[in-house]
Scaffold this active site. Structure first.
Site, PDB file in Angstrom:
ATOM      1  N   LYS A   1       0.669  -1.015  -0.063  1.00 31.02           N
ATOM      2  CA  LYS A   1      -0.001  -0.006  -0.168  1.00 31.02           C
ATOM      3  C   LYS A   1       0.822   1.152  -0.218  1.00 31.02           C
ATOM      4  O   LYS A   1       0.552   2.309  -0.561  1.00 31.02           O
ATOM      5  CB  LYS A   1      -0.934  -0.104   1.183  1.00 31.02           C
ATOM      6  CG  LYS A   1      -2.105  -0.941   0.965  1.00 31.02           C
ATOM      7  CD  LYS A   1      -3.216  -0.692   2.088  1.00 31.02           C
ATOM      8  CE  LYS A   1      -4.312  -1.482   1.950  1.00 31.02           C
ATOM      9  NZ  LYS A   1      -5.390  -1.397   2.857  1.00 31.02           N
TER      10      LYS A   1
ATOM     11  N   ASP B   1     -11.951   2.972   0.958  1.00 31.09           N
ATOM     12  CA  ASP B   1     -12.543   2.756   2.723  1.00 31.09           C
ATOM     13  C   ASP B   1     -13.537   3.597   3.041  1.00 31.09           C
ATOM     14  O   ASP B   1     -14.472   3.392   3.749  1.00 31.09           O
ATOM     15  CB  ASP B   1     -11.262   2.496   3.430  1.00 31.09           C
ATOM     16  CG  ASP B   1     -10.652   1.084   3.287  1.00 31.09           C
ATOM     17  OD1 ASP B   1     -11.135   0.173   2.458  1.00 31.09           O
ATOM     18  OD2 ASP B   1      -9.361   1.431   3.816  1.00 31.09           O
TER      19      ASP B   1
END
Ligand code: ATR
Length: 283
Positions: free
Chosen positions: A69, A105
């Site tokens: 990430k 998210d």
């Protein structure tokens, strides 16, 4: 005439546990989309070259998971505003040969709430976020975007403070030890720590301070019914579980890559519930 095959993938390392292929695979099958969602396991030294040639390889985009990430955040050509603020890229797509980085998210949190409890934010003024990692940053961004005041309580106070300093005006930091005291004026409480996950310590918090109409959201989805959610349901609160977040955060990526906005159906949810119940916990 058949439409061309569109491809997306998840890039990670040791990701046999990932549930994203099941979610996207379900939508590809049931929506009749001509596409594929591949699992690409890459050791860290192999990630940058694969990632940077994603568009040239013919992919429409993909998801990025551990441990790539941070690298993805650095390597994209451009980041969406939310990904920039949250400090994490979990979804990318190609614009020509350029990779754009996004974060789904925060939108997963809002989509789940909007779907389960339409109008939930009409009178909501205050959110309490437990934790200060990526999920907590996404939750803080989500609630700020709907105009709520956000209080972030984290074991390591400095991380909560850094989040509040960065997000500014509507976000403040609190000590972990005073989390019970924050609940009196709270309209939505979210657990964005790993507490309550199987193999982790439980989350200790006193829900009796919470207003009866407050929503309790837990990002943990193994187990599906955490002690926090069970206690909240016993008290009559509206609740959202981590599986809802997992499912709804997948919606924007699929829509970008395959051009169709998918639905979180009861059938998909049941499929994933069964998967969580039978599979070993994700690391
Ligand atoms: P992610 O990015 O996936 O949200 P993370 O950065 O590892 O994950 O964040 C995990 C969160 O759970 C952190 O807020 C962490 O608190 P610290 O910042 O103090 O590490 C919180 N957490 C983990 N174990 C905890 C514990 N035993 N008690 C309280 N908070 C805990």
């Amino acid at each position: 005439m058949t439409s061309p095959l569109r491809r997306a993938c998840i890039m990670g390392h040791k990701i046999a546990y990932s549930r994203s292929p099941k979610i996207h695979g379900y939508w590809l099958r049931t929506l009749g989309v001509s596409g594929a969602y591949d699992v690409v396991d890459l050791a860290p030294p192999d990630f940058p070259s694969f990632f940077l040639s994603l568009c040239a390889k013919g992919y429409a985009g993909g998801n990025i998971t551990k441990p790539h990430k941070e690298a993805a955040f650095e390597l994209v050509s451009r980041r969406e505003k939310a990904a920039e603020a949250i400090g994490a890229v979990n979804t990318v797509w190609c614009e020509g040969t350029s990779l754009v980085g996004g974060n789904t998210d925060w939108s997963g949190i809002l989509l789940s709430l909007d779907h389960l409890y339409p109008g939930w934010d009409a009178k909501a003024g205050n959110a309490v976020v437990l934790g200060a990692g990526g999920a907590a940053r996404a939750a803080s961004y989500a609630f700020c975007s709907r105009g709520l005041n956000v209080t972030v309580a984290n074991r390591t106070r400095g991380r909560a403070q850094a989040l509040a300093d960065q997000f500014g005006g509507n976000v403040s930091a609190a000590d972990w030890d005073v989390r019970d005291d924050l609940l009196a004026g709270c309209d939505i409480l979210i657990n964005a720590t790993s507490l309550g996950m199987s193999g982790e310590p439980p989350l200790s918090i006193r829900l009796d301070r919470l207003k009866p109409d407050a929503i309790v959201y837990d990002i943990v989805y193994v187990p599906l019914a955490t002690e926090l959610l069970k206690a909240a349901r016993r008290r009559g609160h509206r609740t959202v579980d981590g599986l809802s977040m997992l499912l709804y955060q997948a919606v924007p990526g699929f829509a970008r890559w395959f051009g169709v906005t998918p639905q979180v159906t009861p059938e998909l949810r049941a499929l994933m519930e069964a998967d969580i119940a039978t599979a070993a916990p994700a690391p």
